[in-house]
Design a protein around this motif. Structure first.
Motif, PDB file in Angstrom:
ATOM      1  N   MET A  98       6.616   5.043 -12.790  1.00 31.37           N
ATOM      2  CA  MET A  98       6.039   4.661 -14.080  1.00 31.37           C
ATOM      3  C   MET A  98       5.593   5.889 -14.873  1.00 31.37           C
ATOM      4  O   MET A  98       5.779   5.955 -16.089  1.00 31.37           O
ATOM      5  CB  MET A  98       4.842   3.715 -13.854  1.00 31.37           C
ATOM      6  N   ARG A  99       5.027   6.873 -14.177  1.00 36.70           N
ATOM      7  CA  ARG A  99       4.576   8.079 -14.860  1.00 36.70           C
ATOM      8  C   ARG A  99       5.762   8.887 -15.398  1.00 36.70           C
ATOM      9  O   ARG A  99       5.709   9.437 -16.485  1.00 36.70           O
ATOM     10  CB  ARG A  99       3.758   8.927 -13.895  1.00 36.70           C
ATOM     11  N   VAL A 100       6.869   8.923 -14.662  1.00 38.16           N
ATOM     12  CA  VAL A 100       8.049   9.654 -15.120  1.00 38.16           C
ATOM     13  C   VAL A 100       8.610   9.003 -16.376  1.00 38.16           C
ATOM     14  O   VAL A 100       8.944   9.683 -17.347  1.00 38.16           O
ATOM     15  CB  VAL A 100       9.122   9.710 -13.999  1.00 38.16           C
ATOM     16  N   PHE A 101       8.710   7.683 -16.380  1.00 36.83           N
ATOM     17  CA  PHE A 101       9.256   7.013 -17.543  1.00 36.83           C
ATOM     18  C   PHE A 101       8.284   6.989 -18.715  1.00 36.83           C
ATOM     19  O   PHE A 101       8.690   6.912 -19.857  1.00 36.83           O
ATOM     20  CB  PHE A 101       9.712   5.590 -17.200  1.00 36.83           C
ATOM     21  N   ILE A 130       0.832  -1.212   0.000  1.00 35.85           N
ATOM     22  CA  ILE A 130       0.000   0.000   0.000  1.00 35.85           C
ATOM     23  C   ILE A 130       0.862   1.256   0.000  1.00 35.85           C
ATOM     24  O   ILE A 130       0.590   2.209  -0.726  1.00 35.85           O
ATOM     25  CB  ILE A 130      -0.958  -0.011   1.200  1.00 35.85           C
ATOM     26  N   PHE A 131       1.912   1.282   0.816  1.00 37.82           N
ATOM     27  CA  PHE A 131       2.744   2.473   0.883  1.00 37.82           C
ATOM     28  C   PHE A 131       3.759   2.547  -0.258  1.00 37.82           C
ATOM     29  O   PHE A 131       4.292   3.609  -0.556  1.00 37.82           O
ATOM     30  CB  PHE A 131       3.462   2.557   2.233  1.00 37.82           C
ATOM     31  N   GLY A 132       4.032   1.427  -0.905  1.00 33.00           N
ATOM     32  CA  GLY A 132       4.980   1.430  -2.015  1.00 33.00           C
ATOM     33  C   GLY A 132       4.351   1.714  -3.364  1.00 33.00           C
ATOM     34  O   GLY A 132       5.045   2.154  -4.291  1.00 33.00           O
ATOM     35  N   VAL A 169       4.814   5.197  -5.037  1.00 32.38           N
ATOM     36  CA  VAL A 169       6.171   5.384  -5.550  1.00 32.38           C
ATOM     37  C   VAL A 169       6.311   4.693  -6.903  1.00 32.38           C
ATOM     38  O   VAL A 169       6.865   5.261  -7.858  1.00 32.38           O
ATOM     39  CB  VAL A 169       7.215   4.856  -4.543  1.00 32.38           C
ATOM     40  N   VAL A 170       5.806   3.474  -6.993  1.00 27.72           N
ATOM     41  CA  VAL A 170       5.872   2.728  -8.252  1.00 27.72           C
ATOM     42  C   VAL A 170       5.112   3.474  -9.341  1.00 27.72           C
ATOM     43  O   VAL A 170       5.594   3.617 -10.477  1.00 27.72           O
ATOM     44  CB  VAL A 170       5.317   1.295  -8.064  1.00 27.72           C
TER      45      VAL A 170
END
Length: 83
Positions: A77-80, A67-69, A72-73
């Motif tokens: 993913m959005r940056v790449f 849930i907390f990770g 970040v994932v």
């Protein structure tokens, strides 16, 4: 009549019981001023109560990690994806 060696009258311990909230905060969190009253401190207190010997607690720890990770994932993913 002899007095008992370990009677309630002899105990002068003012520490709260271990089942009270806020007893499982790490020392670093306490130094930063976190308590079980603030969201971050409450999460740390909850996680500090987990026992790795109990399977349900292990599952709970993994669910919390996911849930907390996930944000970040998703951010990575959005940056790449944008480039």
């Amino acid at each position: 009549m002899e007095r008992e060696l370990y009677s309630w009258e002899d105990e002068d311990d003012d520490t709260p019981p271990s089942w009270f909230a806020g007893q499982h905060l790490p020392a670093d969190a306490r130094r930063m001023g976190l308590t079980h009253h603030v969201p971050d401190g409450a999460i740390l207190d909850f996680a500090g109560r987990l026992d790795s010997a109990k399977p349900v607690h292990r599952i709970t720890a993994w669910v919390m990690l996911v849930i907390f990770g996930m944000p970040v994932v998703f951010a990575v993913m959005r940056v790449f994806y944008l480039f």
